[in-house]
Design a protein around this motif. Structure first.
Motif, short mmCIF file in Angstrom:
data_model
loop_
_atom_site.label_atom_id
_atom_site.label_comp_id
_atom_site.label_asym_id
_atom_site.label_seq_id
_atom_site.Cartn_x
_atom_site.Cartn_y
_atom_site.Cartn_z
N LYS A 68 -2.66 38.86 23.10
CA LYS A 68 -2.27 40.49 22.28
C LYS A 68 -2.35 41.00 23.40
O LYS A 68 -1.66 42.40 23.59
N TYR A 71 0.78 41.94 23.41
CA TYR A 71 1.23 43.48 22.62
C TYR A 71 0.75 44.63 23.85
O TYR A 71 1.44 45.73 23.66
N ARG A 72 -0.55 44.26 23.51
CA ARG A 72 -0.92 45.61 24.55
C ARG A 72 -0.10 46.02 25.64
O ARG A 72 0.04 47.30 25.83
N GLY A 74 2.77 45.39 25.97
CA GLY A 74 4.19 46.31 25.75
C GLY A 74 4.22 47.96 25.02
O GLY A 74 4.72 48.84 24.75
N GLY A 75 3.25 48.06 24.82
CA GLY A 75 2.63 49.27 24.18
C GLY A 75 2.32 50.59 25.10
O GLY A 75 2.28 51.12 25.23
N THR A 78 5.53 51.14 26.52
CA THR A 78 6.53 52.48 25.55
C THR A 78 5.86 53.52 25.63
O THR A 78 6.89 54.73 25.13
N CYS A 108 3.14 56.02 15.51
CA CYS A 108 2.59 55.03 15.99
C CYS A 108 1.39 54.37 14.56
O CYS A 108 1.27 52.52 14.46
N ARG A 119 0.02 42.27 15.96
CA ARG A 119 1.69 43.04 16.40
C ARG A 119 1.25 44.44 16.59
O ARG A 119 1.44 45.67 17.50
N LEU A 122 0.30 46.98 19.49
CA LEU A 122 1.13 47.18 20.27
C LEU A 122 1.08 49.18 19.67
O LEU A 122 1.55 50.32 20.69
#
Length: 685
Positions: A68, A71-72, A74-75, A78, A108, A119, A122
Motif C-alpha cells: 500500500k 498507492y499512498r 502515488g495518491g 496526485t 476521488c 488501490r 490511492l
C-alpha cells in the motif's frame, strides 16, 4: 445488619497486555519518533501533520504496509499536483476554486468506493492530500507551491517510516493469514455440505452462506499483500475454486431434497451420499488424496442413471454430477490451499493462468459510489461556505478535518453512527490534549524530551488501535491530541488558538454527521435491494439471446454480490421479501443459463428452438424482477417451456454436447419450481 457486596473479578485479558498488540503500538511509536526527529531536524514547517499521518497510515496487519505504500505515495503526489495546477489559476475566484476542489474530492471518493481493492488508497490519499494542501491556504494561494512541497515531504516521510518500522519489527507474512482464510472456508464449506446432505439444507443455508461468500471476497482483498506474482495467482486459483464450491454444494443439496421428497433413496445412492458426508468430515489433506476416487464413483453412478431416463433418474444423475463437480472443486481448492502453506506444486496439475484471469471480479455499485462522492463534495462546499461567510480564523481547518473524516468513512453504508462515536472519542481526548499543551509541553526542551513525554499517550492509544473492538476510537483520539498540540519549530501555547482548533475539529465532525444523515443514511435493506436488483438484471441480460454472451467472471461477481447482500441482511431487522430472496438459487440459475448458452450452438435446430424459448422466458422473468425490485413468481408458461425442452432433449439429442444443457434444464426446474408436480412425460432414450 450489614451486607458485603463483592464485585465480579475482572478477566485477566483486561489486566494483561497482549504481546502482538503491544508490539504494534511500539512499532507505531518508533515510526512516530523517527518521523518527528526527521521533521525537526530538517525544519519541516508542520511536524504535526507528519505525526498524524503515521497513525492514519498504521494498521494492525503489517503485511498491508508494503504494497500500500506505493498507492499512498502515488495518491499524495496526485493530490499535490492537482493543488499546484488549480489553486494558483483560480486564486481570484474563490467560489470557483472551492467548487473545483470539492468536485475533485468527490470524484476521488467515487473512485475509491467503486474500486473496493487496496488501490482505493490511492484515490483516498489524493482526495485527502489535496484538501489538506489547498483549503488551509486559500487565503494565501501565491505560496501554494512551497506549501505543497512541505506537505508532500511531511506525509511521505511518515508513510516511509511507518512502512519500514512495521516491516522490520512485525515481519509477519500475509501468506499464513490467507492460508488460514482459505482453510477456514474449506472447513465451513465441508461442514455446511455435510449437514446439507444430511437433510438439514433449509435450516443451515442462510446461516452459513454469509460466512462462505464473505470469505471468497476477502481472499481477493488480501491477495495484494503477497510479494510474488505466483503467490497472487495461487490465491486467484483458490478464489475461483471456492466460488465454484458454493453453488455446486448448494445444487447437490437441492437435488437431494427433491429426490427425497419423491421417494426414499435407493441403497446405492444412499451409500454414496453417506460416503461423501464421511469424506467431508476428514481433514483437508485427506480430502485431497481420497477425493478423486469418490468423484469417479459419482460420475459412474450418474452414467448408469442416465441409461433409463425419467424425471427421477434425471434428478439422480443431476445429483451425482453436481456432487462429482463439487468434490473435484473441493479437491483442487485443497491443493491450492496447501501451496499457500508452502507445499510444492505438482507440475502435472498446474493450470495456465490466462491474461484476463489475473484478478478476481468484484461487483461494483456505481450508484452507491456516486452517492458517496456527491455527499463528500456537498459537505466540503457547505464547510467552505460557512467558513467564508463567518470569516472564521480557523474555519479553513474545518474543511481539512471534514475531508479527513469523509475519506476515512466513505465506505460505510450509513457513516452517521460511526461518526457519532468519532465525536465522542474526540471530546474525551480534549482534556488530555489540554493537559499536555498547558501543563507538560512548557517544561519540555528538545525533540528527544518531546518524544519521551508523548510516549505514554501515544503507546496507550496505539494499543487501542490494535484492538479490533476499539480501533474505530483510535483515529479521533490521535487526531484530537496531535492537531490540538500543533507542533511547530517552536512551542506556542495559546488558549484562544487551542479553542479555535478544537471548535474546528468538533464543527467538522458535526457538519459531517449532518451531511451524512442527509445524503448517506440509507438502510442496509435499501443497499441490499439495489444489489439484488443488479443481480437479477445481469441474469436477465445473460439469458437474452439477443444480447452478446459474455459469461466471463459472472460467477465471481455473483458470489461477491451474494456476500455483500447476506452481510447486510444479516443485520437487517424483521423479515421481508429480501430475506425470502434466495441468493444461492439465483447463483445456480445463472450457472445453468451459462451451460445452456454454451451448448446452444452445438445442438440441432429443433432443440435450439426449445432452448431459446426457455432462455427468453428466463430473461423476461429476471429483467422484470430487476425493474420492479420484487421477487416475482415465475409464470406457468416458463414451466411448460422447460418441460418441453427436457422432453425434446431426451428424444432428439444424443452425445456429450447435449448432456450439460439437459442437466441445466433439470436444475432450472428444481430452482424455479421446487413444488411443481412431477412431469407426466417419461423420457425415452
Amino acid at each position: 445488619m450489614s451486607t458485603t457486596v463483592q464485585s465480579a473479578p475482572l478477566p485477566w485479558s483486561l489486566l494483561l497486555f497482549e504481546p502482538q498488540k503491544l508490539l504494534f503500538s511500539l512499532s507505531s511509536f518508533i515510526a512516530a519518533a523517527i518521523t518527528l526527529t526527521i521533521a525537526f531536524e530538517f525544519s519541516l514547517p508542520r511536524p504535526w501533520w507528519a505525526l498524524l499521518t503515521v497513525y492514519v497510515t498504521a494498521q494492525p496487519m503489517a503485511g498491508a504496509f508494503r504494497p500500500k505504500v506505493l498507492y499512498r505515495l502515488g495518491g499524495i503526489l496526485t493530490g499535490a499536483l492537482v493543488s499546484i495546477l488549480v489553486v494558483p489559476n483560480l486564486q481570484h475566484a474563490p467560489e470557483l476554486l472551492v467548487l473545483c476542489m470539492a468536485a475533485w474530492t468527490g470524484v476521488c471518493i467515487y473512485l475509491a468506493v467503486l474500486d473496493r481493492t487496496p488501490r482505493a488508497f490511492l484515490f483516498q490519499m489524493a482526495a485527502f492530500s489535496s484538501a489538506v494542501i489547498s483549503f488551509p491556504y486559500l487565503d494565501d494561494p501565491a505560496d501554494v507551491f512551497t506549501t505543497t512541497i512541505s506537505r508532500v515531504e511531511e506525509m511521505a516521510v511518515a508513510i516511509v517510516s511507518v512502512t519500514l518500522v512495521h516491516s522490520l519489527l512485525q515481519p509477519w507474512s500475509a501468506r499464513p493469514i490467507i492460508h488460514g482464510r482459505a482453510s477456514a472456508f474449506l472447513a465451513h464449506a465441508s461442514r455446511w455440505t455435510r449437514e446439507a446432505l444430511g437433510q438439514r439444507h433449509t435450516r443451515l443455508e442462510y446461516e452459513h452462506r454469509r460466512m462462505l461468500a464473505a470469505d471468497v471476497a476477502e481472499l481477493g482483498m488480501m491477495a495484494i499483500h503477497l510479494p510474488t506474482t505466483a503467490g497472487r495467482r495461487t490465491v486467484l486459483g483458490v478464489q475461483k475454486q471456492l466460488a465454484t464450491v458454493l453453488p455446486l454444494a448448494s445444487a447437490a443439496a437441492n437435488r437431494l431434497d427433491m429426490l427425497s421428497a419423491l421417494a426414499p433413496l435407493d441403497a446405492q445412492l444412499a451409500r454414496l451420499v453417506e460416503d461423501t458426508r464421511a469424506w467431508l468430515a476428514t481433514p483437508a489433506p485427506l480430502q485431497f488424496t481420497t477425493g478423486p476416487e469418490l468423484a469417479m464413483r459419482c460420475r459412474a453412478l450418474a452414467e448408469r442413471a442416465e441409461q433409463s431416463l425419467s424425471w427421477r433418474t434425471l434428478l439422480r444423475a443431476s445429483l451425482c454430477v453436481r456432487m462429482a463437480e463439487f468434490i473435484e472443486a473441493q479437491v483442487e481448492a485443497c491443493r491450492l490451499a496447501q501451496q499457500l502453506d508452502g507445499a510444492p506444486q505438482s507440475q502435472e496439475k498446474r493450470e495456465p493462468t490466462h491474461e484476463r484471469d489475473r484478478s478476481f471480479p468484484l461487483a461494483r455499485d456505481h450508484g452507491l459510489a456516486m452517492l458517496a462522492g456527491l455527499a463528500t463534495a456537498t459537505a466540503i462546499m457547505l464547510y467552505c461556505a460557512v467558513w467564508i461567510l463567518l470569516a472564521w480564523p480557523s474555519g479553513s481547518a474545518t474543511a481539512a478535518f471534514a475531508a479527513l473524516i469523509t475519506c476515512s468513512f466513505a465506505m460505510q453504508d450509513d457513516p452517521a453512527p460511526v461518526l457519532g462515536r468519532y465525536l465522542g472519542a474526540t471530546l474525551l481526548t480534549f482534556p488530555l490534549a489540554a493537559f499536555y499543551l498547558f501543563a507538560v509541553l512548557p517544561r519540555v526542551d528538545g525533540c528527544a524530551m518531546l518524544i519521551v513525554t508523548l510516549a505514554p499517550a501515544l503507546l496507550a492509544i496505539g494499543y487501542i488501535q490494535a484492538t479490533p473492538s476499539l480501533s474505530a476510537r483510535a483515529l479521533p483520539m490521535f487526531s484530537c491530541l496531535i492537531v490540538a498540540l500543533g507542533f511547530l519549530d517552536r512551542f506556542i501555547a495559546d488558549f484562544a488558538t487551542f479553542i479555535n482548533v478544537g471548535l474546528a475539529q468538533v464543527g467538522g465532525i458535526i457538519a459531517t454527521i449532518a451531511v451524512a444523515k442527509l445524503f448517506r443514511s440509507v438502510s442496509v435493506r435499501w443497499t441490499a435491494k439495489r444489489m439484488l436488483r443488479d443481480n437479477w438484471s445481469e441474469i436477465g441480460q445473460m439469458a437474452s439471446t439477443a444480447r452478446p454472451f459474455r459469461p466471463v467472471h459472472w460467477t465471481g461477481k455473483a458470489v461477491d454480490r451474494l456476500g455483500q447482500i447476506a452481510a447486510r441482511m444479516a443485520v437487517a431487522e424483521g423479515s421481508d421479501a429480501l430475506h425470502a430472496a434466495d441468493g444461492l438459487a439465483d447463483l445456480r440459475i445463472g450457472r445453468n443459463v451459462i451451460a445452456i448458452r454454451r451448448a446452444l450452438p452445438t445442438l440441432s435446430g429443433p432443440i435450439q428452438v426449445s432452448l431459446r424459448e426457455v432462455l427468453e422466458g428466463i430473461a423476461a422473468l429476471f429483467q422484470a424482477r430487476g425493474r420492479k425490485g420484487e421477487l416475482l413468481p415465475p409464470p406457468s408458461s416458463l414451466l411448460a417451456s422447460i418441460d418441453m425442452a427436457i422432453a425434446t432433449l431426451c428424444v432428439r439429442a444424443h452425445g456429450a454436447s447435449a448432456h450439460p444443457a439437459l442437466l441445466a434444464l433439470v436444475g432450472m426446474r428444481c430452482n424455479l419450481f421446487p413444488t411443481a408436480a412431477v412431469p407426466r412425460m417419461v423420457c425415452d432414450a
